[in-house]
Write a protein that holds these residues in place. Structure first.
Motif, PDB file in Angstrom:
ATOM      1  N   LYS A 240       0.836  -1.210   0.000  1.00 53.26           N
ATOM      2  CA  LYS A 240       0.000   0.000   0.000  1.00 53.26           C
ATOM      3  C   LYS A 240       0.871   1.261   0.000  1.00 53.26           C
ATOM      4  N   ASP A 241       1.906   1.277   0.845  1.00 59.05           N
ATOM      5  CA  ASP A 241       2.770   2.460   0.918  1.00 59.05           C
ATOM      6  C   ASP A 241       3.436   2.724  -0.431  1.00 59.05           C
ATOM      7  N   TYR A 242       3.901   1.664  -1.080  1.00 55.07           N
ATOM      8  CA  TYR A 242       4.564   1.781  -2.388  1.00 55.07           C
ATOM      9  C   TYR A 242       3.564   2.285  -3.428  1.00 55.07           C
ATOM     10  N   THR A 243       2.331   1.790  -3.339  1.00 50.90           N
ATOM     11  CA  THR A 243       1.272   2.195  -4.279  1.00 50.90           C
ATOM     12  C   THR A 243       0.952   3.679  -4.133  1.00 50.90           C
ATOM     13  N   LEU A 244       0.877   4.164  -2.898  1.00 50.78           N
ATOM     14  CA  LEU A 244       0.545   5.572  -2.667  1.00 50.78           C
ATOM     15  C   LEU A 244       1.683   6.496  -3.098  1.00 50.78           C
ATOM     16  N   LYS A 245       2.894   5.941  -3.193  1.00 58.49           N
ATOM     17  CA  LYS A 245       4.027   6.737  -3.656  1.00 58.49           C
ATOM     18  C   LYS A 245       4.138   6.705  -5.182  1.00 58.49           C
ATOM     19  N   TYR A 246       3.820   5.531  -5.785  1.00 58.01           N
ATOM     20  CA  TYR A 246       3.963   5.373  -7.239  1.00 58.01           C
ATOM     21  C   TYR A 246       2.661   4.850  -7.868  1.00 58.01           C
ATOM     22  N   PRO A 247       1.553   5.584  -7.729  1.00 57.33           N
ATOM     23  CA  PRO A 247       0.280   5.079  -8.273  1.00 57.33           C
ATOM     24  C   PRO A 247       0.281   4.932  -9.786  1.00 57.33           C
ATOM     25  N   ILE A 248       1.191   5.649 -10.473  1.00 59.05           N
ATOM     26  CA  ILE A 248       1.258   5.563 -11.939  1.00 59.05           C
ATOM     27  C   ILE A 248       1.562   4.130 -12.385  1.00 59.05           C
ATOM     28  N   LEU A 249       2.190   3.356 -11.507  1.00 59.87           N
ATOM     29  CA  LEU A 249       2.563   1.979 -11.871  1.00 59.87           C
ATOM     30  C   LEU A 249       1.362   1.038 -11.897  1.00 59.87           C
TER      31      LEU A 249
END
Length: 518
Positions: A240-249
């Motif tokens: 989740k933390d990674y997603t909120l930082k790089y949602p473009i992925l």
């Protein structure tokens, strides 16, 4: 029995699947996608758990693939106000930020564009030192006016020190709650495309947050306390933390999930996958079980970018595609679709719109709804329409191939039953069991990955040392993202000499993947 829960939210349906620890499908289903993320996801989870009679306490992992971020960019909805800082003056000022970005998107992002002294050469040498005072002035100016910040520095994939310094100063002034996207962590080489990718990433932070919270709330409402992961567009997962930082992925993770699910179901690691949905048919290529990546800049919502994207060819043909009948037995297939309204609007379900599904039912290709509702249609005309539908898929298969040889083709997605078991260009056509929910299965079986891309000065003497160091960086990225450090492996290596740069400059791109850390 322990379970994995996979959810994929599409434009027409929200697909769900429960897998056991041995990756066997326990139960799968489709429910109509709803206007808000949470309701549709909850409906899917509720029906899955109820129908499978599964104990919610035994669900260990929950994975979500969603089109929410893609839709926000394309539809220009719920985007953040973004401050754009380019570090590269005076060298990089000839073309201003947002060059080539559509005017309607510029208006939504706001007029907060800044150029700052700094940046690096391809070998890591400074062009000029970072103007820290100007960064502080910018931070004071944008305080309270923007939701997120996009920072791009010249050749930051080689040296990201100016970007990280800038982030530190911004957080000093604005606090840790402000969202800062760094181009060195988002895009690839190429200043303008990398900057655009970073701006789009910054613009969808709030959409990603709302989606993530909706998913967690739907799980909590059902009493599921599982580790939550989100699907990214290389066929792997992120926290989740990674997603909120790089949602473009997360952009294009739907077709990617279908490719991975199809690979798993058909036991094919090298094949062409045809994913037939309600609105579009997406065609992609699997190489060693992972989607082939696009080698060209990708346009997203009218913006040219260069972040990692799967090589997907999409056509406006799906189960809900509208067939427009014209005079003299002429017809036009799509590209518009009834989408998730197919059960109200298609002829076989009592509606008044002729769809691709109606054509297949009328010709006896599939049994669905009430076939008597399409008995009045001209059979010769229907045959011509169906033949053209099939040709559209065959032409797309031909376009995505890199050689004239026939390749295995797997037909998946809810609309895969619309097409025949033999297609031109296919060595063999697979229609695997549970192929209708291949996208949800793809999300549930996914591994964690990490990737690095840097430019090195490589000579015969230091080649092995540099590549080993780069591999370690990729493995560390993978473990940081949530993989089990004991079983991470390198899945792709690219090293391309850059003839236009001096000093044996070589672009090195390495990807690692591993199973979830339990």
């Amino acid at each position: 029995m322990k379970f994995r829960l996979g959810i994929d939210v599409g434009g027409t349906n929200t697909d769900g699947v429960l897998l056991d620890r041995n990756m066997n499908v326990v139960h799968s289903l489709k429910t109509p996608t709803t206007g808000d993320v949470e309701t549709g996801i909850y409906n899917t989870i509720n029906q899955l758990v109820t129908n499978a009679q599964a104990d919610v306490e035994n669900i260990e992992f929950a994975m979500l693939g969603t089109t929410q971020c893609t839709n926000a960019i394309v539809e220009r909805k719920n985007l953040n106000k973004v401050a754009i800082i380019r570090i590269g003056a005076p060298a990089g000022t000839a073309i201003k930020p947002l060059a080539g970005v559509p005017d309607d998107l510029k208006a939504i992002l706001g007029n907060y564009t800044y150029m700052v002294e700094g940046g690096h050469e391809f070998n890591g040498d400074e062009i000029s030192s970072l103007n820290e005072d100007k960064i502080r002035l910018i931070a004071e100016e944008i305080k309270g006016s923007v939701d997120s910040i996009a920072v791009t520095s010249i050749f930051s994939p080689v040296s990201k020190s100016h970007e990280t310094q800038t982030e530190e100063i911004l957080r000093e002034v604005l606090g840790d709650d402000i969202s800062v996207s760094l181009s060195s962590e988002v895009g690839s080489m190429g200043l303008l495309e990398r900057e655009n990718a970073t701006i789009l990433n910054a613009s969808i932070i709030n959409v990603a947050k709302k989606t993530a919270e909706g998913f967690e709330k739907a799980l909590n409402t059902k009493g599921i306390d599982a580790k939550v992961f989100f699907c990214q567009n290389d066929g792997t997962l992120m926290s989740k933390d990674y997603t909120l930082k790089y949602p473009i992925l997360t952009v294009a993770c739907g077709p990617t999930n279908s490719l991975r699910g199809a690979s798993f179901l058909s036991d094919n690691k090298d094949a062409i996958i045809v994913d037939v949905g309600g609105t579009t048919t997406d065609i992609g290529v699997l190489t060693k079980g992972f989607p082939r990546q696009s080698s060209i800049a990708v346009e997203l919502g009218g913006v040219r970018t260069n972040f990692r994207m799967p090589d997907i060819h999409s056509i406006g043909l799906g189960g809900g595609t509208i067939i427009h009948l014209e005079d003299d037995d002429q017809f036009k297939i799509g590209p518009d679709s009834v989408g998730h309204r197919i059960q109200e609007e298609a002829l076989v379900f009592g509606g008044s719109t002729l769809t691709a599904t109606d054509v297949a039912v009328a010709l006896g290709k599939v049994t669905l709804g009430n076939p008597e509702n399409v008995n009045h249609l001209n059979r010769d005309l229907l045959t011509a329409i169906y033949q053209r539908m099939t040709e559209m898929v065959e032409e797309s298969i031909d376009k995505i191939k890199t050689s004239a040889d026939n390749m295995p083709v797997a037909l998946v997605g809810g609309g895969n039953v619309l097409f025949p078991d033999k297609l031109k260009g296919a060595a063999e056509v697979y229609k695997p069991e549970n192929g209708g929910v291949a996208n949800a299965i793809g999300s549930a079986i996914s591994q964690i990955s990490g990737e690095i891309e840097k430019i090195y000065a490589i000579s015969p003497e230091n080649r092995e040392e540099i590549l080993n160091s780069a591999k370690d960086l990729a493995i560390n990225e993978t473990v940081k993202a949530g993989a089990d450090s004991e079983n991470v492996e390198i899945v792709d290596i690219e090293n391309v000499p850059l003839a236009y740069l001096p000093g044996n400059a070589t672009r090195v791109k390495i990807k690692a993947a591993g199973d979830l850390a339990i």
